[in-house]
Design a protein around this motif. Structure first.
Motif, PDB file in Angstrom:
ATOM      1  N   ALA A  62      -5.881  -3.368  -8.920  1.00 27.34           N
ATOM      2  CA  ALA A  62      -6.239  -2.122  -9.459  1.00 27.34           C
ATOM      3  C   ALA A  62      -4.566  -1.570  -9.866  1.00 27.34           C
ATOM      4  O   ALA A  62      -4.417  -1.179 -11.091  1.00 27.34           O
ATOM      5  CB  ALA A  62      -6.829  -0.939  -8.621  1.00 27.34           C
ATOM      6  N   ALA A  63      -3.768  -1.449  -8.988  1.00 30.85           N
ATOM      7  CA  ALA A  63      -2.499  -1.193  -9.155  1.00 30.85           C
ATOM      8  C   ALA A  63      -1.679  -1.972 -10.309  1.00 30.85           C
ATOM      9  O   ALA A  63      -1.271  -1.299 -11.213  1.00 30.85           O
ATOM     10  CB  ALA A  63      -1.587  -0.917  -7.960  1.00 30.85           C
ATOM     11  N   ALA A  64      -1.773  -3.053 -10.027  1.00 28.58           N
ATOM     12  CA  ALA A  64      -1.248  -3.961 -11.068  1.00 28.58           C
ATOM     13  C   ALA A  64      -1.805  -3.734 -12.653  1.00 28.58           C
ATOM     14  O   ALA A  64      -0.994  -3.637 -13.644  1.00 28.58           O
ATOM     15  CB  ALA A  64      -1.198  -5.419 -10.681  1.00 28.58           C
ATOM     16  N   GLY A  65      -3.101  -3.879 -12.572  1.00 34.76           N
ATOM     17  CA  GLY A  65      -3.678  -3.612 -13.827  1.00 34.76           C
ATOM     18  C   GLY A  65      -3.510  -2.213 -14.450  1.00 34.76           C
ATOM     19  O   GLY A  65      -3.305  -2.065 -15.758  1.00 34.76           O
ATOM     20  N   ILE A 107       9.140   1.864  -7.125  1.00 38.20           N
ATOM     21  CA  ILE A 107       9.517   1.507  -5.691  1.00 38.20           C
ATOM     22  C   ILE A 107       9.586   2.785  -4.746  1.00 38.20           C
ATOM     23  O   ILE A 107       9.082   2.493  -3.434  1.00 38.20           O
ATOM     24  CB  ILE A 107      11.034   1.056  -5.770  1.00 38.20           C
ATOM     25  N   ALA A 108       9.877   3.934  -5.223  1.00 42.15           N
ATOM     26  CA  ALA A 108       9.600   4.967  -4.323  1.00 42.15           C
ATOM     27  C   ALA A 108       7.974   5.010  -3.930  1.00 42.15           C
ATOM     28  O   ALA A 108       7.672   5.636  -2.954  1.00 42.15           O
ATOM     29  CB  ALA A 108       9.979   6.291  -4.965  1.00 42.15           C
ATOM     30  N   GLY A 109       7.123   4.743  -4.795  1.00 45.87           N
ATOM     31  CA  GLY A 109       5.654   4.845  -4.546  1.00 45.87           C
ATOM     32  C   GLY A 109       5.491   3.720  -3.527  1.00 45.87           C
ATOM     33  O   GLY A 109       4.637   4.008  -2.530  1.00 45.87           O
ATOM     34  N   LEU A 110       6.137   2.669  -3.681  1.00 49.69           N
ATOM     35  CA  LEU A 110       5.836   1.588  -2.657  1.00 49.69           C
ATOM     36  C   LEU A 110       6.066   1.832  -1.226  1.00 49.69           C
ATOM     37  O   LEU A 110       5.608   1.887  -0.177  1.00 49.69           O
ATOM     38  CB  LEU A 110       6.502   0.182  -3.142  1.00 49.69           C
ATOM     39  N   ILE A 111       7.352   2.635  -1.295  1.00 51.78           N
ATOM     40  CA  ILE A 111       8.024   3.057   0.174  1.00 51.78           C
ATOM     41  C   ILE A 111       7.096   4.092   0.858  1.00 51.78           C
ATOM     42  O   ILE A 111       6.895   4.394   1.906  1.00 51.78           O
ATOM     43  CB  ILE A 111       9.393   3.379   0.167  1.00 51.78           C
ATOM     44  N   GLY A 112       6.725   5.062  -0.386  1.00 49.35           N
ATOM     45  CA  GLY A 112       6.322   6.318  -0.127  1.00 49.35           C
ATOM     46  C   GLY A 112       4.747   6.105   0.520  1.00 49.35           C
ATOM     47  O   GLY A 112       4.182   6.980   1.147  1.00 49.35           O
ATOM     48  N   SER A 113       3.997   4.810   0.031  1.00 47.61           N
ATOM     49  CA  SER A 113       2.838   4.607   0.525  1.00 47.61           C
ATOM     50  C   SER A 113       2.757   4.585   2.000  1.00 47.61           C
ATOM     51  O   SER A 113       1.565   4.988   2.725  1.00 47.61           O
ATOM     52  CB  SER A 113       2.421   3.313  -0.081  1.00 47.61           C
ATOM     53  N   LEU A 122       6.718   7.876 -15.545  1.00 44.52           N
ATOM     54  CA  LEU A 122       7.155   7.966 -14.400  1.00 44.52           C
ATOM     55  C   LEU A 122       6.235   8.098 -13.294  1.00 44.52           C
ATOM     56  O   LEU A 122       6.076   7.490 -12.188  1.00 44.52           O
ATOM     57  CB  LEU A 122       8.147   8.913 -14.296  1.00 44.52           C
ATOM     58  N   ILE A 123       5.214   9.066 -13.698  1.00 43.56           N
ATOM     59  CA  ILE A 123       4.181   9.560 -12.773  1.00 43.56           C
ATOM     60  C   ILE A 123       3.151   8.127 -12.609  1.00 43.56           C
ATOM     61  O   ILE A 123       2.855   7.982 -11.506  1.00 43.56           O
ATOM     62  CB  ILE A 123       3.276  10.555 -13.055  1.00 43.56           C
ATOM     63  N   ALA A 124       2.863   7.658 -13.780  1.00 43.18           N
ATOM     64  CA  ALA A 124       1.999   6.227 -13.776  1.00 43.18           C
ATOM     65  C   ALA A 124       2.662   5.214 -12.761  1.00 43.18           C
ATOM     66  O   ALA A 124       1.993   4.842 -11.931  1.00 43.18           O
ATOM     67  CB  ALA A 124       1.714   6.063 -14.979  1.00 43.18           C
ATOM     68  N   SER A 125       4.014   4.953 -12.816  1.00 47.51           N
ATOM     69  CA  SER A 125       4.726   4.115 -12.298  1.00 47.51           C
ATOM     70  C   SER A 125       4.496   4.482 -10.680  1.00 47.51           C
ATOM     71  O   SER A 125       4.467   3.845  -9.796  1.00 47.51           O
ATOM     72  CB  SER A 125       6.128   3.849 -12.625  1.00 47.51           C
ATOM     73  N   LEU A 126       4.988   5.735 -10.301  1.00 47.65           N
ATOM     74  CA  LEU A 126       4.910   6.236  -9.145  1.00 47.65           C
ATOM     75  C   LEU A 126       3.535   6.076  -8.442  1.00 47.65           C
ATOM     76  O   LEU A 126       3.429   5.605  -7.243  1.00 47.65           O
ATOM     77  CB  LEU A 126       5.342   7.886  -8.860  1.00 47.65           C
ATOM     78  N   LEU A 127       2.455   6.247  -8.903  1.00 49.33           N
ATOM     79  CA  LEU A 127       1.119   6.285  -8.677  1.00 49.33           C
ATOM     80  C   LEU A 127       0.881   4.800  -8.434  1.00 49.33           C
ATOM     81  O   LEU A 127       0.022   4.281  -7.297  1.00 49.33           O
ATOM     82  CB  LEU A 127       0.239   7.114  -9.511  1.00 49.33           C
ATOM     83  N   CYS A 128       1.085   4.022  -9.254  1.00 50.28           N
ATOM     84  CA  CYS A 128       0.827   2.499  -9.338  1.00 50.28           C
ATOM     85  C   CYS A 128       1.795   1.862  -7.873  1.00 50.28           C
ATOM     86  O   CYS A 128       0.911   1.088  -7.264  1.00 50.28           O
ATOM     87  CB  CYS A 128       1.119   1.799 -10.265  1.00 50.28           C
ATOM     88  N   GLY A 129       2.862   2.326  -7.713  1.00 49.18           N
ATOM     89  CA  GLY A 129       3.661   2.006  -6.477  1.00 49.18           C
ATOM     90  C   GLY A 129       2.878   2.408  -5.325  1.00 49.18           C
ATOM     91  O   GLY A 129       2.660   1.528  -4.362  1.00 49.18           O
ATOM     92  N   LEU A 130       2.386   3.665  -5.340  1.00 50.69           N
ATOM     93  CA  LEU A 130       1.666   4.011  -3.993  1.00 50.69           C
ATOM     94  C   LEU A 130       0.491   3.370  -3.645  1.00 50.69           C
ATOM     95  O   LEU A 130       0.384   2.702  -2.673  1.00 50.69           O
ATOM     96  CB  LEU A 130       1.166   5.547  -4.198  1.00 50.69           C
ATOM     97  N   LEU A 131      -0.347   3.222  -4.820  1.00 47.83           N
ATOM     98  CA  LEU A 131      -1.637   2.378  -4.891  1.00 47.83           C
ATOM     99  C   LEU A 131      -1.195   1.112  -4.406  1.00 47.83           C
ATOM    100  O   LEU A 131      -1.794   0.400  -3.510  1.00 47.83           O
ATOM    101  CB  LEU A 131      -2.162   2.270  -5.992  1.00 47.83           C
ATOM    102  N   PHE A 132      -0.398   0.279  -4.942  1.00 45.50           N
ATOM    103  CA  PHE A 132       0.052  -1.062  -4.624  1.00 45.50           C
ATOM    104  C   PHE A 132       0.323  -1.115  -3.159  1.00 45.50           C
ATOM    105  O   PHE A 132       0.014  -2.130  -2.277  1.00 45.50           O
ATOM    106  CB  PHE A 132       1.254  -1.612  -5.274  1.00 45.50           C
ATOM    107  N   GLY A 133       1.266  -0.068  -2.679  1.00 49.08           N
ATOM    108  CA  GLY A 133       1.839  -0.111  -1.379  1.00 49.08           C
ATOM    109  C   GLY A 133       0.715  -0.197  -0.238  1.00 49.08           C
ATOM    110  O   GLY A 133       0.484  -0.701   0.694  1.00 49.08           O
TER     111      GLY A 133
END
Lengths: 136, 126
Positions: free
Chosen positions: B4-7, B41-47, A3-14
């Motif tokens: 990097a995020a995708a990888g 998705i929370a990460g995407l929006i949170g960014s 979950l943490i990895a997914s959240l961080l990757c989402g943040l980085l991707f965004g």
């Protein structure tokens, strides 16, 4: 952990989409507008992303064939091409693809909300149609 | 950063960072398979929130009206479902995996995108 990895990757991707300017539909449309003032930056961003992800995927594949969940199909068929064409038309109209649209939800404008809601409805319609097709 | 995020997502969780698939899967996924999707998705929006603290968010300019937005959303939803991916899944992850399918899909949606913008801006809009 996942979950943490997914959240961080989402943040980085965004953050990547924001920093590169790809969260802005105008920028994306600038790339798609070959006949206008063409802005190649999307292609450069994409190429950089591919080059960065390439070694990671190569490593992931070698380390654990079983862990990486890859799409099962390898066929290039009509569904793939027609689906991608339909997606491209929608992309060309709005300048949004799914990633930037979701990131834009955090910007407090309501048009991305419209777009994402419609996107989910489209996806749901697909699921219903496929479900009916398999049932019959 | 996108790459990097995708990888990293691939390495750490074994998932492919295809946004359309992550979001679409929320509608159908079994229990236990949706939490990581929500987290991503929370990460995407949170960014945007984190970015906004560091510097002003970039302006986003929307050319399309509300009706066009809805139509475009529907097309993107249906198209990525049938096509099995979007810009991130096919365009970034797929090509990085050297998948022929993804390269074909990327060529198809880019061609359709070019054609659509050409029609809207130069044929209709004059």
């Amino acid at each position: 952990m996942n979950l943490i990895a997914s959240l961080l990757c989402g943040l980085l991707f965004g953050a990547g989409l924001l920093v590169s300017g790809m969260a802005d539909p105008a920028k994306v449309l600038g790339f798609l507008d070959l006949a206008g003032r063409w802005d190649p930056s999307l292609m450069l961003v994409m190429a950089a992303a591919v080059l960065t992800a390439l070694p990671a995927f190569a490593l992931a594949r070698r380390r654990s064939q079983a862990i990486l969940e890859l799409p099962a199909s390898r066929r290039i068929d009509a569904r793939l091409i027609v689906g991608s064409l339909i997606f491209g038309v929608g992309w060309g109209i709005a300048g949004f693809c799914p990633g930037p649209a979701i990131v834009s939800l955090g910007m407090g404008q309501w048009q991305p909300v419209l777009f994402v809601a419609a996107m989910l409805i489209g996806r749901a319609a697909y699921e219903v149609v496929e479900h009916l097709r398999q049932a019959s | 950063m996108i790459g990097a995020a995708a990888g990293l997502l691939g390495l750490l969780t074994g998932r492919v960072a295809g946004i359309s698939a992550i979001v679409g899967g929320l509608l159908t996924s079994r229990r236990g398979d949706s939490a990581w999707r929500v987290a991503f998705i929370a990460g995407l929006i949170g960014s945007t929130l984190i970015y906004a603290r560091i510097r002003p968010l970039p302006n986003i300019t929307l050319d399309a009206g509300n009706g066009a937005m809805v139509i475009a959303g529907l097309l993107v939803g249906i198209g990525t479902a049938y096509g099995g991916g979007c810009t991130s899944g096919h365009g970034v992850c797929g090509i990085a995996r050297l998948s022929m399918r993804s390269m074909a899909a990327t060529v198809a949606f880019m061609a359709a995108g070019f054609a659509t913008v050409y029609l809207l801006r130069h044929v209709r809009g004059g």
